[in-house]
Write a protein that holds these residues in place. Sequence first.
Motif, PDB file in Angstrom:
ATOM      1  N   ILE A 149       3.818   1.584  16.032  1.00  0.00           N
ATOM      2  CA  ILE A 149       3.250   2.257  14.860  1.00  0.00           C
ATOM      3  C   ILE A 149       4.162   3.410  14.438  1.00  0.00           C
ATOM      4  CG2 ILE A 149       1.235   3.488  13.962  1.00  0.00           C
ATOM      5  CD1 ILE A 149      -0.448   1.996  16.031  1.00  0.00           C
ATOM      6  N   PHE A 150       4.467   3.461  13.127  1.00  0.00           N
ATOM      7  CA  PHE A 150       5.380   4.461  12.574  1.00  0.00           C
ATOM      8  C   PHE A 150       4.638   5.397  11.622  1.00  0.00           C
ATOM      9  CE2 PHE A 150       7.828   0.756  13.671  1.00  0.00           C
ATOM     10  CZ  PHE A 150       9.032   1.234  14.162  1.00  0.00           C
ATOM     11  N   ASN A 151       5.270   6.550  11.325  1.00  0.00           N
ATOM     12  CA  ASN A 151       4.767   7.378  10.233  1.00  0.00           C
ATOM     13  C   ASN A 151       5.134   6.712   8.910  1.00  0.00           C
ATOM     14  OD1 ASN A 151       7.504   7.808  10.217  1.00  0.00           O
ATOM     15  ND2 ASN A 151       7.394  10.041  10.166  1.00  0.00           N
TER      16      ASN A 151
ATOM     17  N   GLN B 204      -7.584   4.949   7.951  1.00  0.00           N
ATOM     18  CA  GLN B 204      -6.237   5.269   7.479  1.00  0.00           C
ATOM     19  C   GLN B 204      -5.292   4.108   7.766  1.00  0.00           C
ATOM     20  OE1 GLN B 204      -4.668   8.914   9.093  1.00  0.00           O
ATOM     21  NE2 GLN B 204      -2.733   8.780   7.981  1.00  0.00           N
ATOM     22  N   CYS B 205      -4.390   3.834   6.813  1.00  0.00           N
ATOM     23  CA  CYS B 205      -3.363   2.802   6.988  1.00  0.00           C
ATOM     24  C   CYS B 205      -2.120   3.413   7.633  1.00  0.00           C
ATOM     25  CB  CYS B 205      -2.983   2.183   5.646  1.00  0.00           C
ATOM     26  SG  CYS B 205      -4.280   1.180   4.904  1.00  0.00           S
ATOM     27  N   PHE B 206      -1.499   2.649   8.526  1.00  0.00           N
ATOM     28  CA  PHE B 206      -0.246   3.057   9.158  1.00  0.00           C
ATOM     29  C   PHE B 206       0.764   1.918   9.044  1.00  0.00           C
ATOM     30  CE2 PHE B 206      -3.399   5.715  11.196  1.00  0.00           C
ATOM     31  CZ  PHE B 206      -2.761   6.934  11.383  1.00  0.00           C
ATOM     32  N   LYS B 207       2.029   2.283   8.953  1.00  0.00           N
ATOM     33  CA  LYS B 207       3.075   1.270   8.989  1.00  0.00           C
ATOM     34  C   LYS B 207       3.313   0.861  10.440  1.00  0.00           C
ATOM     35  CE  LYS B 207       5.500   2.445   4.731  1.00  0.00           C
ATOM     36  NZ  LYS B 207       6.807   2.757   4.105  1.00  0.00           N
TER      37      LYS B 207
ATOM     38  N   SER C 125       0.849  -1.187   0.000  1.00  0.00           N
ATOM     39  CA  SER C 125       0.000   0.000   0.000  1.00  0.00           C
ATOM     40  C   SER C 125       0.883   1.235   0.000  1.00  0.00           C
ATOM     41  CB  SER C 125      -0.916   0.011   1.227  1.00  0.00           C
ATOM     42  OG  SER C 125      -1.615   1.230   1.295  1.00  0.00           O
ATOM     43  N   ALA C 126       0.798   2.020  -1.074  1.00  0.00           N
ATOM     44  CA  ALA C 126       1.595   3.243  -1.158  1.00  0.00           C
ATOM     45  C   ALA C 126       0.818   4.445  -0.639  1.00  0.00           C
ATOM     46  CB  ALA C 126       2.015   3.487  -2.603  1.00  0.00           C
TER      47      ALA C 126
ATOM     48  N   ASP D 153       4.988  -3.776   8.505  1.00  0.00           N
ATOM     49  CA  ASP D 153       3.670  -4.319   8.209  1.00  0.00           C
ATOM     50  C   ASP D 153       2.676  -3.164   8.114  1.00  0.00           C
ATOM     51  OD1 ASP D 153       1.527  -6.119   7.907  1.00  0.00           O
ATOM     52  OD2 ASP D 153       2.459  -7.548   9.280  1.00  0.00           O
ATOM     53  N   ILE D 154       1.394  -3.495   7.965  1.00  0.00           N
ATOM     54  CA  ILE D 154       0.353  -2.469   7.837  1.00  0.00           C
ATOM     55  C   ILE D 154      -0.771  -2.746   8.825  1.00  0.00           C
ATOM     56  CG2 ILE D 154      -1.461  -1.543   6.334  1.00  0.00           C
ATOM     57  CD1 ILE D 154       0.383  -1.979   3.984  1.00  0.00           C
TER      58      ILE D 154
END
Length: 448
Positions: free
Chosen positions: A277-279, A264-267, A190-191, A312-313
């Motif tokens: 959880i990262f930006n 919203q997806c997060f890395k 996912s970009a 991961d996502i």
Amino acid sequence: MCRRLKQYLEKKDSILDLLSYLEKKPKEQKIKSIKIAIFSQSGNTQIFTPLLAKALLKSYSIDHKIQMKSSNVKIVDTITHFNPTHIIFIGFLETELSTYYQLLRILKKTTKPYNIILSGFPQYHTKIQQFKSQFSTLNITNCKHIVEGICQVLTNSPEKKTFKQQKVFTLTPDPKRNLYQPSKPAIPISADFQPKIKLDFKPEELWHLINPKTLYTLHLGYKGNFIKNLSKKIPSAIILNNLVNETKDELLNNNSLNPKAKWQCFKCQNIKNHIVIFNHEESKILDKWSFPIEKSPPFRHIPAYFSKETMDIITLFVTTIGSSIKQQLNYYFKTKQYQKMCIAQALAMQTAEALAEKVHSQIRQFLNINHNKINAHNDLSYQGRRYSFGYAACPDLSYQKKLFKLLKPKEIGISLTNSFTMNPEGSVSGFVTHHPDSVYFSVSDKAN
């Protein structure tokens, strides 16, 4: 006086029967010896609860005061001026234990023998017993729900001990246990990590996702197989179906349901059994989430569904049906249409759940995992699961604050109360895992 009221509590379809009875019954002669004050310190009670209590007390001509989301100062001030014979507290979260303790201390100092009923607090048996022993002059009793509490006052029925010990959850791993290790699936590419907002949902497009058994049997108390009886043209099913359809039309005509969602997806990554959880640039840690572990094999825990080796996502979401439903519920109450009030409340809650499942489907479409399947009637054959804080696999409701900080759902009109419940009430929040082995489970002692 309350023999019929007690009978309704024992029947499976008690709520609808009770509301139908209240619509038709004449007012009783005023009971001067009883004055009831009902309070809630947080917004965690359903809209339906105070309306039902008000209808019931009004029907029996009892002096009463009902205050929701009240502070200790307001509660004490109301008690001082209203001087009730009985006080009922609705809703009881762990975060409010100290607040209730302070309130009981204040009431004890007044030296008045108040009759206090704690409504709907089954998971805090030990704490309630401590309250009873420490504040013996206050005559503290308990009940399962608000109707039983009022019935208890009117009939002076003995206290029913229906409590279970509060569950204690394991938050740290036991070194003697082998934690659950699922397979290693491919991570969705996912970009796009930008927030998504959708405001054009239509209620009628969500209603087919509602499980009829949940709506008609669980919420509306229908006895038997509703769909089967409706096809056989059983009168009871036809009458209820017509009433539900009529209520649906009124909700649509008055724009009482306004479904909207944000996700919203997060890395993220599983680091030492925590979800970090990262930006999206992977340059900053936004938060770290810890989760409890099952107390019995296979010792599942949510971080196991995320990769330890690579990024991961995780997808966060929140949905709501809006706050306009309150106006329609108040209208039904004022016009004594109590059955429609109950049906509208049930439809609102089930529409909120259907909306969450619809959004879950769209998230899976975005991640390209089984997006063509929707959990319409408890069909869990698709890949991935959605979890919500406060439920079996992640019972810590305070993590709502962490989710809200990341997702910022105020853009669609959702806020968080001090007790970590959502406002408006017809809202659902949570996060989605894409792992094919992810399942729903419970971290308590009770069997999954």
